[in-house]
Design an enzyme around this catalytic site. Structure first.
Site: not given
Ligand code: GCB
Length: 684
Positions: A417, A468
């Site tokens: 990200e 993601n």
């Molecule tokens: C994401 C991140 C991760 C977070 C996750 C969340 O996109 O890459 O590090 O923990 O979301 O749970 O918000």
């Protein structure tokens, strides 16, 4: 006399088969450490009295106590001290190898700085031969500092960055000539799988060999492959001459005919790869032995992942190295627990997020046949500055050189990200890392985790991309999964993509009948909603072969000091299993029903024990064909209309008081059962 002759022949035979080997010695320095959570002037000096410091053993870390309560945690220096009782023997070399220290470590022996390592996740190693005292008593002092540093990733991220010596430290003793231990903490040996097929595996071996002496030493480099039964399959010898005071790479190529392939979960067959350094008289002076899994794989933009030429579905989870009441100071037994849960789930792949994980964990994946996405901690924010780029390059070199021989690792990930919070164009920095990874390891693709907020072109830098996405949680409704997947089909360089994260939070103590989409930052994260998100998401993913792999965020709940939601402080609760590994949430069993062959039947909402509505649906997850449900011993019928392992009995009526819910099924002739009790207190 007869037995004596027998013994003599036996001994001679043994000598012939196994020439004298000065095996390396490797001792873990787990115990005997004194620790102070502070900066202490002169802490590396002999004169300092550390008697009042805490006694600790490794692995050890700080910060978790506060972080897991949702509080700010200490980010600063701490000191470790320990006596090292070793005197240098002639002809031997001594090394200290740290598997990790978060984030910066300054290592002193007998008051002298051996060196510094920046970056909290890679191993590093210093030679101490010349620094050892003649008395045999040495003072080892390590200053570890987890202060946020502008040159060290992660600069940001949804996880707490604990401090300390949270992985083992080793004292390693070798002969004079050795496979270099100080090349980015690696084994000094890379077995590159240049070309593997069912017919043969061509391996290009690079060995960094160190000569601390003044002579130009002629030696022999021997690379051998042994099968799982310990039988020699093939061996190759190369005469080499070491230049004085020099560490240099030497190469040889070795071919394994008709290899028994490492075939994921179905057959994670491991050879042993052995490199030896031998004198011209055939005396082995150093030896490095590592598991070797021979495999080849590819991603088809339309049809998905192929392992050894056959379609192989990649479905699995993400994992942080975090554990309740331990932070990152997890033991091998903890990692054994994690891998057992992964296997139970039926995962074929894991993303070890968001940084380099322990070598032991990658080894467990090698043995289990679980493919690994390995990554460096470039999370969200990066800096376009020479010092940051330098540390990131070193983190990538640590990751690749240390782990290049793990067959399970299928891709090196460059970032997650990146794009949020980046004020300068990150493309050049990311492209440089991409080139670096390809140069180090031409046999594996690069990869990254992207998010919608990201600069679109960054997704096309690595060979593969993961997205993601969080419909049903952060984004739109869970029904939009299909649309979100479809619109990403052409976002990667070669087509196709993985879903590197998806999921929803769940507190297994919170329940809702017919749940509605909760507010992620709110205090209400019912377990039932998480399960519904996963049911919808998995159906959408499964229907799209261009999605070559998917990773549930996350296998385990993990501590994030800045989160105050879901009724628990300091927790990201998107795990399929709780942070203490004690509770498998309903969604865990949903995936088990889809991914595992281990027969089971499971009643969902089992923890929703206190009921107020008499009328309820009952949902079962199972990989059996026709489960039957009973309430208080009365059959509610068998169901064979399940989709993706989900069987629902609609509008059943509970009796006032305790209701015994039982389920039974059969798979492959094996009887299966599950039961729970729901209490209806005020029927409406
Ligand atoms: C994401 C991140 C991760 C977070 C996750 C969340 O996109 O890459 O590090 O923990 O979301 O749970 O918000």
């Amino acid at each position: 006399m007869r037995p004596l002759i027998f013994l003599t022949i036996g001994f001679a035979l043994f000598l012939h088969l196994a020439p004298r080997s000065q095996a390396r010695e490797n001792q873990r320095l787990d115990d005997g450490w004194r620790f102070k959570l502070d900066d202490v002037a002169g802490a590396e000096k002999n004169g300092l009295d550390a008697a009042g410091w805490a006694m600790v053993s490794l692995p050890h870390c700080w910060g978790w106590e506060d972080a897991q309560q949702g509080k700010n945690y200490y980010r600063g220096p701490g000191w470790y001290r320990r006596e090292l009782n070793v005197s240098a023997q002639p002809g031997k070399r001594y090394f200290l190898r740290f598997e990790a220290a978060s984030l910066v470590a300054d290592v002193y022996l007998n008051e002298k700085l051996l060196g510094q390592h920046r970056g909290g996740f890679g191993a590093f190693c210093f030679e101490i031969t010349k620094q050892l005292s003649d008395t045999g008593t040495n003072l080892l002092a390590v200053r570890v500092d987890n202060t946020k540093a502008p040159d060290i990733a992660p600069l940001d991220g949804d996880f707490s960055v604990y401090g300390g010596l949270y992985r083992p430290v080793h004292l390693i003793v070798t002969d004079e000539y050795n496979f270099a231990l100080t090349d980015h903490g690696s084994s000094g040996v890379a077995w590159l799988q240049t070309s593997v097929s069912k017919e043969q595996a061509v391996l290009d071996v690079t060995a960094q060999i160190s000569n601390p002496l003044t002579n130009h030493q002629p030696l022999r480099l021997v690379a051998s492959v042994f099968d799982a039964a310990g039988k020699l399959v093939v061996s190759q010898t190369e005469p080499i001459t070491l230049t004085s005071h020099f560490t240099a790479p030497f190469f040889l190529s070795i071919t394994v005919p008709q290899p028994h392939l490492w075939n994921g979960r179905k057959d994670p067959y491991l050879y042993q790869a052995v490199v030896e350094l031998r004198t011209t008289n055939d005396v082995a002076v150093d030896r490095v032995e590592q598991p070797l899994g021979l495999r080849y794989y590819s991603v088809d933009p339309d049809k998905g992942f192929f392992l050894n030429g056959e379609p192989y579905h990649l479905h699995g989870v993400d994992r942080h190295q975090d554990f309740m009441n331990k932070g990152w100071a997890i033991t091998e037994a903890d990692m054994d627990t994690d891998i057992a849960l992964l296997k139970e789930l039926g995962a074929t792949v894991i993303r070890c997020a968001h940084y380099q994980h322990s070598d032991y964990f990658y080894s467990l994946c090698d043995r289990a046949g679980i493919l690994v996405w390995a990554e460096i901690p470039q999370v969200n924010t990066i800096r376009i500055a020479p010092e940051f780029e330098n540390t990131s390059r070193n983190q990538l070199l640590d990751l690749i050189r240390q782990n290049i021989n793990h067959p399970a690792i299928f891709a090196w990930s460059l970032f997650n990200e990146v794009g949020n919070g980046v004020t300068e164009d990150p493309h050049r920095e990311l492209q440089n890392l991409n080139n670096l990874a390809h140069g180090e390891d031409p046999t594996r693709p690069t990869i990254a985790g992207a998010s919608v907020m990201q600069l679109p072109q960054t997704a096309k830098i690595p060979d593969l991309i993961g997205w993601n996405i969080y419909p049903g949680w952060y984004g739109g409704s869970k029904e939009t999964y299909g649309r979100e997947l479809d619109r990403r089909q052409t976002t990667s360089r070669h087509g196709g993509f993985g879903v590197s994260e998806y999921g929803a939070g769940a507190n297994p103590a919170q329940h809702e009948q017919n749940p509605r989409q909760p507010k992620p930052t709110g205090q209400w994260h019912p377990e039932e909603w998480q399960a519904e998100v996963h049911e919808t998401a998995w159906a959408a993913i499964k229907a799209r072969p261009f999605v070559w792999g998917s990773f549930v965020w996350c296998l385990f709940d993990f501590a994030v000091n800045t989160r105050h939601e879901g009724g628990v402080e300091g927790l990201n609760d998107k795990g399929l299993v709780t942070r203490d590994r004690q509770t498998k949430k309903d969604a865990f069993y949903f995936y088990k029903a889809n991914w595992s062959d281990e027969p089971f039947v499971y009643i969902t909402s089992r923890r929703f024990a206190e009921r107020t509505n008499a009328v309820t649906d009952v949902k079962i997850y199972s990989n059996a064909a026709e489960p039957e449900l009973f309430i208080n011993g009365v059959s509610q019928g068998k169901r064979s209309d399940g989709t993706n392992g989900v069987f629902i009995w609609k509008n059943l009526t509970l009796a006032p008081g305790e209701n015994k819910i039982t389920a039974s099924a059969q798979r492959n002739g094996q009887p299966l059962a599950d039961a729970c009790v729901w209490k209806l207190s005020t029927p409406r």
